[in-house]
Design a protein around this motif. Structure first.
Motif, PDB file in Angstrom:
ATOM      1  N   UNK A 128     -37.096  27.331 -13.217  1.00 32.15           N
ATOM      2  CA  UNK A 128     -35.618  25.878 -13.367  1.00 32.15           C
ATOM      3  C   UNK A 128     -35.176  25.026 -12.439  1.00 32.15           C
ATOM      4  N   UNK A 129     -34.761  23.585 -12.312  1.00 32.63           N
ATOM      5  CA  UNK A 129     -34.423  23.088 -11.565  1.00 32.63           C
ATOM      6  C   UNK A 129     -32.897  22.338 -11.936  1.00 32.63           C
ATOM      7  N   UNK A 130     -31.374  22.560 -11.867  1.00 26.54           N
ATOM      8  CA  UNK A 130     -30.861  22.094 -11.900  1.00 26.54           C
ATOM      9  C   UNK A 130     -30.773  20.418 -11.780  1.00 26.54           C
ATOM     10  N   UNK A 131     -30.232  19.515 -13.025  1.00 29.54           N
ATOM     11  CA  UNK A 131     -30.190  18.298 -12.505  1.00 29.54           C
ATOM     12  C   UNK A 131     -28.442  18.065 -12.176  1.00 29.54           C
ATOM     13  N   UNK A 132     -29.168  17.203 -10.978  1.00 30.00           N
ATOM     14  CA  UNK A 132     -27.815  16.897  -9.724  1.00 30.00           C
ATOM     15  C   UNK A 132     -27.013  16.282 -10.009  1.00 30.00           C
ATOM     16  N   UNK A 133     -25.773  15.717  -9.704  1.00 29.68           N
ATOM     17  CA  UNK A 133     -24.843  14.805 -10.676  1.00 29.68           C
ATOM     18  C   UNK A 133     -25.112  13.501 -10.058  1.00 29.68           C
ATOM     19  N   UNK A 134     -25.971  13.118  -9.637  1.00 32.18           N
ATOM     20  CA  UNK A 134     -26.073  11.970  -9.042  1.00 32.18           C
ATOM     21  C   UNK A 134     -27.169  11.615 -10.136  1.00 32.18           C
ATOM     22  N   UNK A 135     -28.829  12.771 -10.418  1.00 29.44           N
ATOM     23  CA  UNK A 135     -29.425  11.999 -11.799  1.00 29.44           C
ATOM     24  C   UNK A 135     -28.343  12.346 -13.425  1.00 29.44           C
ATOM     25  N   UNK A 136     -27.557  13.213 -13.195  1.00 27.21           N
ATOM     26  CA  UNK A 136     -26.440  12.811 -14.831  1.00 27.21           C
ATOM     27  C   UNK A 136     -26.003  12.008 -14.613  1.00 27.21           C
ATOM     28  N   UNK A 137     -25.531  11.272 -13.476  1.00 22.13           N
ATOM     29  CA  UNK A 137     -24.963  10.070 -13.259  1.00 22.13           C
ATOM     30  C   UNK A 137     -25.782   8.890 -14.363  1.00 22.13           C
ATOM     31  N   UNK A 191     -19.562  25.162 -17.026  1.00 18.90           N
ATOM     32  CA  UNK A 191     -19.794  25.099 -16.112  1.00 18.90           C
ATOM     33  C   UNK A 191     -21.178  25.628 -15.624  1.00 18.90           C
ATOM     34  N   UNK A 192     -22.102  25.981 -16.711  1.00 24.25           N
ATOM     35  CA  UNK A 192     -23.480  26.794 -16.522  1.00 24.25           C
ATOM     36  C   UNK A 192     -24.433  25.100 -15.918  1.00 24.25           C
ATOM     37  N   UNK A 193     -23.909  24.238 -16.274  1.00 26.20           N
ATOM     38  CA  UNK A 193     -24.747  22.883 -15.584  1.00 26.20           C
ATOM     39  C   UNK A 193     -26.040  22.393 -16.787  1.00 26.20           C
ATOM     40  N   UNK A 194     -26.687  21.603 -16.303  1.00 29.77           N
ATOM     41  CA  UNK A 194     -28.140  21.238 -17.227  1.00 29.77           C
ATOM     42  C   UNK A 194     -29.298  21.332 -16.119  1.00 29.77           C
ATOM     43  N   UNK A 195     -30.458  22.418 -17.112  1.00 27.93           N
ATOM     44  CA  UNK A 195     -31.392  22.380 -16.347  1.00 27.93           C
ATOM     45  C   UNK A 195     -32.509  21.973 -16.621  1.00 27.93           C
ATOM     46  N   UNK A 196     -33.509  21.517 -15.864  1.00 30.83           N
ATOM     47  CA  UNK A 196     -35.613  21.356 -16.614  1.00 30.83           C
ATOM     48  C   UNK A 196     -35.557  22.731 -16.962  1.00 30.83           C
ATOM     49  N   UNK A 197     -36.607  23.039 -17.873  1.00 39.52           N
ATOM     50  CA  UNK A 197     -37.375  23.935 -17.977  1.00 39.52           C
ATOM     51  C   UNK A 197     -38.965  23.156 -17.666  1.00 39.52           C
ATOM     52  N   UNK A 198     -39.317  24.156 -16.187  1.00 41.72           N
ATOM     53  CA  UNK A 198     -40.681  23.202 -15.803  1.00 41.72           C
ATOM     54  C   UNK A 198     -41.695  23.358 -16.732  1.00 41.72           C
ATOM     55  N   UNK A 216     -27.536  24.519 -20.753  1.00 40.00           N
ATOM     56  CA  UNK A 216     -27.964  23.341 -20.939  1.00 40.00           C
ATOM     57  C   UNK A 216     -29.511  24.001 -20.295  1.00 40.00           C
ATOM     58  N   UNK A 217     -30.606  23.196 -21.184  1.00 42.21           N
ATOM     59  CA  UNK A 217     -31.473  23.091 -20.634  1.00 42.21           C
ATOM     60  C   UNK A 217     -33.142  22.021 -21.606  1.00 42.21           C
ATOM     61  N   UNK A 218     -33.100  21.119 -20.465  1.00 44.97           N
ATOM     62  CA  UNK A 218     -34.515  20.162 -20.909  1.00 44.97           C
ATOM     63  C   UNK A 218     -35.464  20.578 -21.207  1.00 44.97           C
ATOM     64  N   UNK A 219     -36.832  20.730 -22.097  1.00 51.26           N
ATOM     65  CA  UNK A 219     -38.196  20.673 -21.728  1.00 51.26           C
ATOM     66  C   UNK A 219     -38.805  20.075 -22.117  1.00 51.26           C
ATOM     67  N   UNK A 220     -39.289  19.766 -20.827  1.00 49.74           N
ATOM     68  CA  UNK A 220     -40.533  18.122 -21.956  1.00 49.74           C
ATOM     69  C   UNK A 220     -41.743  18.677 -21.822  1.00 49.74           C
ATOM     70  N   UNK A 221     -42.752  18.606 -22.869  1.00 50.94           N
ATOM     71  CA  UNK A 221     -43.871  18.957 -22.986  1.00 50.94           C
ATOM     72  C   UNK A 221     -44.233  17.736 -23.262  1.00 50.94           C
ATOM     73  N   UNK A 222     -45.729  17.551 -22.677  1.00 54.00           N
ATOM     74  CA  UNK A 222     -46.571  16.196 -22.239  1.00 54.00           C
ATOM     75  C   UNK A 222     -47.576  16.066 -24.091  1.00 54.00           C
TER      76      UNK A 222
END
Length: 744
Positions: A128-137, A191-198, A216-222
């Motif tokens: 997983x990789x966290x979405x940073x504040x710049x990306x969220x904005x 507090x846990x933030x949002x993450x991409x599930x790679x 929170x997790x975001x997973x993008x299926x090809x």
């Protein structure tokens, strides 16, 4: 009743080729012209074709190709349309076809989803990789909510798992990040933030658990079947339960195949679903540029800027959210909007990027079929795509379940079904030039599939629908631009010399279109000149006939003098009359292309000896044939060059009246042309004059001109008009009136 003057005597049979004065009643054998009884033509053979066989084929329509000749005009009309699209830079878009996909061309934009300088993390199971504040904005600050957003947010909060599907570029990622951020905030777990599930596939592994609770997790299926088949109702129901137990929320995004994979969830409470309806890209662009509460004056200025830069048209052609974001960033940075729009609309970029992303036979087959048959009905295109698909894939025990229409908004976003004109929906690309770019790209780069594409294209030339055959011919011309030399030796020469009329017509249309480009024009003309000057074998005659057919299209309209040169080379073969029918048809097509003057002047020059030599008789026979053929405008055409159902040599009078009168005089004065000329003239008098506004006065003036020429022309015309006027079986009032007009 006056008698017809004795016809001139053939040289070598007691007379001279010049006319002699009347010597009394016409010969007893001279009755109203009767059609020659057709007899089956001999099988095509090498060696010269006799005068008798050629004239019989021309006058009775007994030739093997006559039933299919109407295709030539329709193919020419379609070629006109496509050539106008490709050769006119009206839309501000251009493709350099001959160098379209060379290595020196740079491709980008279009379908790329990452921003400049973005990097894609390496996938590994469970990473997983966290979405940073710049990306969220970037995702959330100026976000435009799609339809159903509030309901989807409630469902995500309640069920923990949301399957969000939609076409690529529809804003799936932005919608998912906004939904996820709001759901986590509403649940008090921000507090846990949002993450991409790679690696989304990790979700289906037994015992999967979220790496961190209250996140929170975001997973993008090809996109594509391979990425979506692992996700079904049961695995995702288990994932949803695990998420709820860990206080987490997850959004799984994907395209059409993921939506199909979870269809079984309808009516269940296992997890939530949302089929994303794309937001109007102009709304997204406006929000990005002007913010949430723009002033009316600012909106007006923005609209003017977008219209001036053709940005509105670009977004209508490619209505993806990412394109709106891209243009908005250029505007806010005071960048070059026009250059960005031009790059976005470049067909080369779009086609190259699409083929890099879509390699499945079903996607490629439909794209190529649409490129060949654009403007045809969906069922016609789909049927052709299925046949091409079968050539690109190993044989299957049962027909594949191909549902092209279901995938148009996903993997074929550049294609739309247009039902605006009523009737069955028509397949159209969203912008001009895309279809041709698809053809050239597929032909130039899909090396392992070129043979299959060519075999499929050749089969389309034999389709029962003439429009399909014509469009396949035009597609072959587009392919010839990519590599003219290869196309000529690989398939065009074979088609041009084929015993199949549709294949010969296909080669003629393809070469006519290919020759309309400056890059290949000279090479095409040289090839047609070579074919026209060929020998008397059956194969060489077919090549010469194809050359004559080709110059009756776009080539002849562009350079009529060179076109009649090809016709002369094809016709002037001494005692070989085999090319007369195809040359005569080539002349008809030149007239319908509006090049009557060049053709009639050539006919006058070729028949100037006024004797019974083969070239004179062939020329006058071709003229009479042209005079007999009514004009048939292309379907749904607003062309007013001629009166439908009337020969253009009649409806265009008094234009070209001097040349037409002289050729009529020559044709009516000599056998064997005289018999067919009289038959055609009576058709003008009785059939075509009533159909043509002002037709009687036009014909009367023409015949008066013929009658005033030196020789027996006046006596001959009066004799035949009188005979037709008093014909016991078919008396002609028009002939009687014309006779009075000439005598006055």
């Amino acid at each position: 009743m006056s008698e017809e003057p004795t016809p001139e005597v053939r040289p070598g049979v007691g007379g001279s080729p010049s006319e002699s004065p009347p010597t009394g009643p016409g010969p007893s054998t001279e009755e109203s012209p009767k059609p020659i009884e057709p007899r089956p033509l001999e099988e095509e053979r090498d060696g010269p074709v006799s005068e008798t066989d050629a004239l019989r084929s021309l006058t009775t329509g007994a030739g093997p190709d006559d039933a299919e000749r109407s295709e030539a005009q329709r193919a020419s009309a379609i070629a006109d349309l496509i050539a106008a699209r490709l050769n006119t830079d009206a839309s501000g878009t251009r493709i350099g076809t001959l160098a379209l996909f060379n290595d020196t061309v740079s491709f980008g934009g279009g379908f790329r989803t990452g921003g400049a300088g973005s990097t894609v993390p390496v996938r590994r199971a469970g990473a997983v990789v966290a979405l940073n504040s710049t990306e969220l904005t970037e995702y959330t600050e100026l976000f435009v909510q799609p339809e159903g957003y509030d309901t989807a947010l409630e469902d995500l909060c309640e069920q923990a798992l949301l399957v969000l599907t939609g076409p690529p570029g529809s804003g799936r990622a932005a919608t998912a990040v906004n939904l996820l951020s709001e759901a986590m905030a509403l649940g008090g777990s921000q507090d846990g933030g949002c993450h991409r599930l790679l690696d989304p596939a990790a979700l289906t592994e037994p015992g999967w658990e979220p790496p961190t609770k209250n996140c929170g997790y975001l997973a993008e299926v090809d996109d594509g079947p391979a990425g979506a088949t692992k996700f079904g109702v049961r695995p995702l129901a288990s994932v949803a339960a695990t998420l709820r137990a860990a206080g987490c929320r997850l959004i799984l995004t994907g395209g059409h195949d993921l939506a199909l994979a979870v269809l079984g969830t309808a009516g269940t409470e296992a997890f939530a679903r949302l089929e994303l309806t794309p937001v109007d890209p102009l709304v997204i662009l406006e929000r990005r540029v002007l913010g949430h509460a723009p002033e009316p004056e600012a909106r007006v200025r923005l609209q003017k800027l977008l219209k001036a830069g053709n940005a509105i048209g670009a977004l209508r052609e490619q209505p993806a959210a990412r394109h709106a974001v891209q243009l908005a960033s250029v505007i806010t940075a005071d960048g070059d909007l026009a250059a960005t729009v031009a790059a976005l609309r470049d067909p080369s970029n779009q086609v190259r990027a699409w083929f890099q992303q879509h390699r499945a036979p079903e996607a490629v087959a439909f794209a190529i079929a649409a490129a060949v048959l654009e403007e045809s009905s969906y069922l016609t295109v789909a049927e052709a795509a299925v046949k091409l698909h079968s050539s690109l894939t190993p044989p299957e025990p049962a027909p594949p379940d191909l549902r092209f229409a279901d995938r148009l908004g996903h993997e074929q976003q550049w294609i739309r079904l247009d039902s605006s004109a009523g009737g069955p929906p028509r397949v159209r690309f969203r912008m001009a030039l895309l279809g041709q770019a698809v053809l050239v790209h597929a032909w130039s780069t899909l090396d392992g599939r070129r043979e299959a594409v060519l075999d499929w294209l050749r089969r389309l030339l034999g389709h029962r629908d003439l429009e399909v055959r014509a469009r396949a011919s035009v597609a072959a011309g587009v392919l010839a631009w990519a590599d003219h030399h290869y196309a000529v030796h690989r398939f065009l020469t074979g088609w041009a010399g084929s015993t199949s009329w549709p294949q010969r017509q296909g080669a003629a249309t393809a070469l006519s279109l290919a020759g309309s480009r400056p890059e290949s024009s000279e090479a095409v003309w040289e090839l047609l000149d070579q074919w026209a000057r060929g020998g008397s074998s059956a194969y060489e005659r077919r090549l010469a006939g194809t050359a004559a057919n080709a110059v009756g299209g776009l080539l002849g309209r562009t350079d009529p003098d060179r076109a009649v040169g090809v016709l002369r080379s094809a016709l002037d073969r001494g005692d070989d009359w085999g090319t007369l029918p195809t040359v005569a048809w080539g002349g008809v097509h030149l007239i319908h292309q509006g090049r009557t003057a060049a053709l009639l002047n050539a006919y006058l020059e070729w028949s100037e000896p006024r004797d019974l030599s083969p070239m004179v008789v062939k020329t006058l026979s071709a003229f009479v044939f042209a005079a007999s053929k009514p004009y048939e405008p292309p379907a749904a055409s607003t062309d007013t060059r001629g009166v439908p159902g009337v020969p253009m040599l009649l409806s265009s009078l008094p234009a070209h009246s001097a040349q037409t009168a002289e050729l009529w005089a020559r044709a009516l004065a000599r056998r064997p042309v005289q018999d067919s000329a009289l038959a055609v003239l009576r058709e003008w008098v009785d059939t075509y004059v009533p159909l043509c506004p002002g037709g009687f006065d036009r014909l009367a003036a023409l015949l008066a001109d013929v009658a005033h020429r030196p020789g027996k022309h006046r006596e001959r015309l009066l004799w035949w008009l009188d005979k037709w006027a008093t014909d016991r079986d078919r008396p002609s009032a028009n002939a009687s009136a014309l006779r009075r007009r000439i005598r006055s």
